[in-house]
Design a protein around this motif. Sequence first.
Motif, PDB file in Angstrom:
ATOM      1  N   LEU A   1       0.824  -1.212   0.000  1.00  0.00           N
ATOM      2  CA  LEU A   1       0.000   0.000   0.000  1.00  0.00           C
ATOM      3  C   LEU A   1       0.859   1.264   0.000  1.00  0.00           C
ATOM      4  O   LEU A   1       0.581   2.206  -0.745  1.00  0.00           O
ATOM      5  N   GLU A   2       1.926   1.275   0.785  1.00  0.00           N
ATOM      6  CA  GLU A   2       2.830   2.427   0.801  1.00  0.00           C
ATOM      7  C   GLU A   2       3.498   2.598  -0.558  1.00  0.00           C
ATOM      8  O   GLU A   2       3.638   3.719  -1.062  1.00  0.00           O
ATOM      9  N   GLY A   3       3.896   1.480  -1.162  1.00  0.00           N
ATOM     10  CA  GLY A   3       4.544   1.544  -2.474  1.00  0.00           C
ATOM     11  C   GLY A   3       3.612   2.060  -3.556  1.00  0.00           C
ATOM     12  O   GLY A   3       3.995   2.909  -4.363  1.00  0.00           O
ATOM     13  N   ILE A   4       2.371   1.569  -3.557  1.00  0.00           N
ATOM     14  CA  ILE A   4       1.419   2.040  -4.563  1.00  0.00           C
ATOM     15  C   ILE A   4       1.100   3.518  -4.341  1.00  0.00           C
ATOM     16  O   ILE A   4       0.971   4.275  -5.305  1.00  0.00           O
ATOM     17  N   THR A   5       0.984   3.918  -3.096  1.00  0.00           N
ATOM     18  CA  THR A   5       0.718   5.340  -2.820  1.00  0.00           C
ATOM     19  C   THR A   5       1.830   6.206  -3.392  1.00  0.00           C
ATOM     20  O   THR A   5       1.570   7.215  -4.057  1.00  0.00           O
ATOM     21  N   GLN A   6       3.087   5.830  -3.174  1.00  0.00           N
ATOM     22  CA  GLN A   6       4.212   6.593  -3.724  1.00  0.00           C
ATOM     23  C   GLN A   6       4.197   6.570  -5.253  1.00  0.00           C
ATOM     24  O   GLN A   6       4.451   7.592  -5.901  1.00  0.00           O
ATOM     25  N   THR A   7       3.881   5.414  -5.824  1.00  0.00           N
ATOM     26  CA  THR A   7       3.840   5.294  -7.283  1.00  0.00           C
ATOM     27  C   THR A   7       2.745   6.177  -7.865  1.00  0.00           C
ATOM     28  O   THR A   7       2.968   6.897  -8.845  1.00  0.00           O
ATOM     29  N   TRP A   8       1.565   6.135  -7.256  1.00  0.00           N
ATOM     30  CA  TRP A   8       0.460   6.957  -7.759  1.00  0.00           C
ATOM     31  C   TRP A   8       0.721   8.444  -7.514  1.00  0.00           C
ATOM     32  O   TRP A   8       0.262   9.290  -8.276  1.00  0.00           O
ATOM     33  N   ASP A   9       1.479   8.772  -6.454  1.00  0.00           N
ATOM     34  CA  ASP A   9       1.900  10.164  -6.258  1.00  0.00           C
ATOM     35  C   ASP A   9       2.840  10.589  -7.391  1.00  0.00           C
ATOM     36  O   ASP A   9       2.772  11.721  -7.880  1.00  0.00           O
TER      37      ASP A   9
END
Length: 170
Positions: free
Chosen positions: A152-160
């Motif tokens: 979830l943290e990784g996807i959040t950074q990617t989508w940011d």
Amino acid sequence: MPNNNMVSRVENERFLVLERVYDMPRDQLFQLFKEPEHLKRWWSTDGWELPVCNLDFRPGGVWHYCMKCVDKNQEEYGMESWNKTIYKEIIEPEIIVYNDYFSDKEGNINDSMPSPEVTMEFIDLGSQTKLISRSEFDSAESLQAVLDMGLLEGITQTWDSLDALVKSFK
């Protein structure tokens, strides 16, 4: 002004659903998912890059890529993470369905790791697009395993990073 906060939820113990609105028309946002030169600019977490991005964007096609940690301040500095995506269905500019795998440098799939089927839906909001990602795992345990790994943290950074790229086109 769009609400760019990602919304996430788990449904039926096996589905991870993510939603976010991007300030870009659907046709343009879809392009950022189908061209390697765009993917290399946003598909990674903070301090990581995509030095390898081999993409055959069509049903049955494969996207084989490597994420590498280039941030000397991170514990994972120098580490590589190889992944393989096999596209099942593409309806441009509405839907991308694929299976997502951990792999090695040669593209051999790591069967011991969770491998969800992901459906990305691009909802037309005029000058904006709502992106909905729905990942189906084979079990609640597989979903929990990737959440424990920081998915979830990784996807959040990617989508940011995707949002920053979208804003760079303004």
